[in-house]
Design a protein around this motif. Structure first.
Motif, PDB file in Angstrom:
ATOM      1  N   GLU A 200       0.833  -1.205   0.000  1.00 63.48           N
ATOM      2  CA  GLU A 200       0.000   0.000   0.000  1.00 63.48           C
ATOM      3  C   GLU A 200       0.869   1.258   0.000  1.00 63.48           C
ATOM      4  O   GLU A 200       0.527   2.257  -0.650  1.00 63.48           O
ATOM      5  CB  GLU A 200      -0.935  -0.024   1.210  1.00 63.48           C
ATOM      6  N   LEU A 201       1.996   1.199   0.713  1.00 62.31           N
ATOM      7  CA  LEU A 201       2.928   2.330   0.687  1.00 62.31           C
ATOM      8  C   LEU A 201       3.477   2.527  -0.720  1.00 62.31           C
ATOM      9  O   LEU A 201       3.585   3.672  -1.195  1.00 62.31           O
ATOM     10  CB  LEU A 201       4.072   2.090   1.678  1.00 62.31           C
ATOM     11  N   TYR A 202       3.819   1.437  -1.403  1.00 60.96           N
ATOM     12  CA  TYR A 202       4.336   1.557  -2.767  1.00 60.96           C
ATOM     13  C   TYR A 202       3.317   2.214  -3.689  1.00 60.96           C
ATOM     14  O   TYR A 202       3.673   3.061  -4.520  1.00 60.96           O
ATOM     15  CB  TYR A 202       4.713   0.179  -3.314  1.00 60.96           C
ATOM     16  N   MET A 203       2.051   1.834  -3.542  1.00 54.00           N
ATOM     17  CA  MET A 203       1.022   2.405  -4.406  1.00 54.00           C
ATOM     18  C   MET A 203       0.780   3.885  -4.097  1.00 54.00           C
ATOM     19  O   MET A 203       0.322   4.635  -4.957  1.00 54.00           O
ATOM     20  CB  MET A 203      -0.283   1.611  -4.271  1.00 54.00           C
ATOM     21  N   ARG A 204       1.077   4.305  -2.867  1.00 59.18           N
ATOM     22  CA  ARG A 204       0.981   5.734  -2.534  1.00 59.18           C
ATOM     23  C   ARG A 204       2.243   6.478  -2.944  1.00 59.18           C
ATOM     24  O   ARG A 204       2.172   7.619  -3.417  1.00 59.18           O
ATOM     25  CB  ARG A 204       0.766   5.912  -1.024  1.00 59.18           C
ATOM     26  N   ASN A 205       3.384   5.827  -2.746  1.00 57.69           N
ATOM     27  CA  ASN A 205       4.662   6.500  -2.973  1.00 57.69           C
ATOM     28  C   ASN A 205       5.706   5.493  -3.441  1.00 57.69           C
ATOM     29  O   ASN A 205       6.474   4.960  -2.631  1.00 57.69           O
ATOM     30  CB  ASN A 205       5.134   7.187  -1.691  1.00 57.69           C
ATOM     31  N   PRO A 206       5.745   5.210  -4.738  1.00 61.07           N
ATOM     32  CA  PRO A 206       6.709   4.221  -5.235  1.00 61.07           C
ATOM     33  C   PRO A 206       8.159   4.647  -5.057  1.00 61.07           C
ATOM     34  O   PRO A 206       9.062   3.819  -5.185  1.00 61.07           O
ATOM     35  CB  PRO A 206       6.346   4.090  -6.716  1.00 61.07           C
ATOM     36  N   GLN A 207       8.390   5.913  -4.741  1.00 63.47           N
ATOM     37  CA  GLN A 207       9.754   6.395  -4.526  1.00 63.47           C
ATOM     38  C   GLN A 207      10.189   6.279  -3.070  1.00 63.47           C
ATOM     39  O   GLN A 207      11.278   6.739  -2.706  1.00 63.47           O
ATOM     40  CB  GLN A 207       9.857   7.858  -4.972  1.00 63.47           C
ATOM     41  N   ALA A 208       9.370   5.666  -2.223  1.00 63.45           N
ATOM     42  CA  ALA A 208       9.751   5.477  -0.820  1.00 63.45           C
ATOM     43  C   ALA A 208      11.056   4.695  -0.737  1.00 63.45           C
ATOM     44  O   ALA A 208      11.382   3.892  -1.622  1.00 63.45           O
ATOM     45  CB  ALA A 208       8.638   4.762  -0.064  1.00 63.45           C
ATOM     46  N   SER A 209      11.786   4.895   0.322  1.00 60.44           N
ATOM     47  CA  SER A 209      13.087   4.244   0.492  1.00 60.44           C
ATOM     48  C   SER A 209      12.923   2.814   0.985  1.00 60.44           C
ATOM     49  O   SER A 209      11.864   2.430   1.493  1.00 60.44           O
ATOM     50  CB  SER A 209      13.944   5.023   1.494  1.00 60.44           C
ATOM     51  N   ALA A 210      13.994   2.042   0.859  1.00 59.75           N
ATOM     52  CA  ALA A 210      13.982   0.676   1.375  1.00 59.75           C
ATOM     53  C   ALA A 210      13.699   0.670   2.873  1.00 59.75           C
ATOM     54  O   ALA A 210      12.984  -0.207   3.378  1.00 59.75           O
ATOM     55  CB  ALA A 210      15.318  -0.012   1.075  1.00 59.75           C
ATOM     56  N   GLU A 211      14.223   1.641   3.592  1.00 62.90           N
ATOM     57  CA  GLU A 211      14.002   1.737   5.028  1.00 62.90           C
ATOM     58  C   GLU A 211      12.520   1.982   5.330  1.00 62.90           C
ATOM     59  O   GLU A 211      11.965   1.418   6.284  1.00 62.90           O
ATOM     60  CB  GLU A 211      14.847   2.862   5.624  1.00 62.90           C
ATOM     61  N   GLN A 212      11.871   2.791   4.510  1.00 62.62           N
ATOM     62  CA  GLN A 212      10.444   3.044   4.710  1.00 62.62           C
ATOM     63  C   GLN A 212       9.616   1.794   4.434  1.00 62.62           C
ATOM     64  O   GLN A 212       8.656   1.506   5.152  1.00 62.62           O
ATOM     65  CB  GLN A 212       9.995   4.203   3.818  1.00 62.62           C
TER      66      GLN A 212
END
Length: 298
Positions: A200-212
């Motif tokens: 779900e985080l990826y679909m909101r923000n695919p540029q999120a970091s590996a740590e996120q």
């Protein structure tokens, strides 16, 4: 979404009208139906009644690539590289690879209207792209553990009489999520409460970091059944039978190695041949330890 099979690499495409299965093989020399794993890059692969649509796809390649890239960007916020177009009964299946830190292979389908390419009608098999994304997320979240597995398999191939698949074949006809020449991952989102927040985080923000993504991952909900890893190797010599000694060594190593991912592992040792028309490597003489008797690493 159904879990991706861990039994073979062969991709089964489910279209709106039903299953797209491999059509009856054309009359060819039996010796040409298989190719050495070291050589096979996807040539000869085909789908049900796709011969005529192959020609249409090739004639409209630029337009199809543009439509498919647009589809993935709009639906999954993912940039993709198009590797191959294969005609099917309704149009063309388009094999792609993600671009960016999250890595996976998948495919989409674009219908044809006679000899015309239908615009804005690209679609994907239900759950196929989603599971590819979760595969890539698992690889990212368990980065060090998969690096350890990669190192082990690199060493096996360097020292023993086995090889993996050609990297080109993964892009051209693989389409099964996170894949390397030596293994592929099977995962799901619908019944995997551990990976779902990261998806779900990826679909909101695919540029999120590996740590996120690691922070979003719900480790308390994770079990070995959520992550399935299928190791798929081929004998190096053309006429060699699968090595039972090596098969036993790899399965025993996977059972006791430290530092590899928590999950359920399958191991396949095949002879040297890949079936050109289906991408399949598993045959009657293959040695395998797989579902429901996989190696569970808790």
């Amino acid at each position: 979404m159904k879990k991706k099979t861990i039994i073979t690499y062969a991709t089964v495409l489910l279209l709106v009208s039903g299953c797209v299965e491999k059509e009856e093989a054309p009359k060819v020399n039996p010796n040409t139906k298989y190719e050495r794993a070291q050589d096979y890059i996807g040539e000869g692969y085909f789908l049900n009644q796709g011969s005529e649509n192959d020609k249409i796809a090739e004639a409209n390649k630029e337009k199809i690539e543009k439509e498919v890239k647009k589809f993935f960007l709009e639906e999954y916020k993912t940039k993709v590289k198009v590797h191959n177009l294969v005609g099917n009964v309704e149009g063309a299946t388009v094999y792609v690879e993600s671009e960016g830190p999250l890595h996976f292979y998948t495919y989409a389908v674009i219908p044809f209207d006679g000899e015309k390419v239908s615009t804005n009608r690209v679609f994907s098999q239900e759950g196929q792209v989603e599971s590819g994304i979760t595969d890539g997320l698992y690889r990212m979240i368990f980065d060090e553990e998969f690096d350890r597995l990669d190192e082990y398999l690199d060493k096996i191939v360097a020292e023993e009489e086995v090889v993996g698949r050609r990297g080109e074949s993964l892009g051209n006809v693989g389409g099964a999520g996170y894949m390397t020449p030596y293994y592929f991952i099977g995962s799901s989102t619908t019944d995997d409460e551990a990976i779902l927040p990261a998806y779900e985080l990826y679909m909101r923000n695919p540029q999120a970091s590996a740590e996120q993504f690691r922070g979003a991952f719900n480790e308390e909900k994770f079990s070995a059944d959520n992550l399935r890893v299928s190791i798929m190797l081929f004998m190096e010599e053309e006429n060699a039978e699968p090595s039972e000694e090596l098969f036993n060594k790899i399965t025993e190593d996977i059972e006791r190695m430290s530092g590899i991912p928590t999950g359920t592992f399958s191991v396949f040792i095949n002879d040297n041949r890949v079936h050109k028309e289906s991408f399949e490597g598993v045959k009657d003489n293959s040695l395998e330890r797989a579902y429901p008797n996989g190696i569970v690493r808790d």
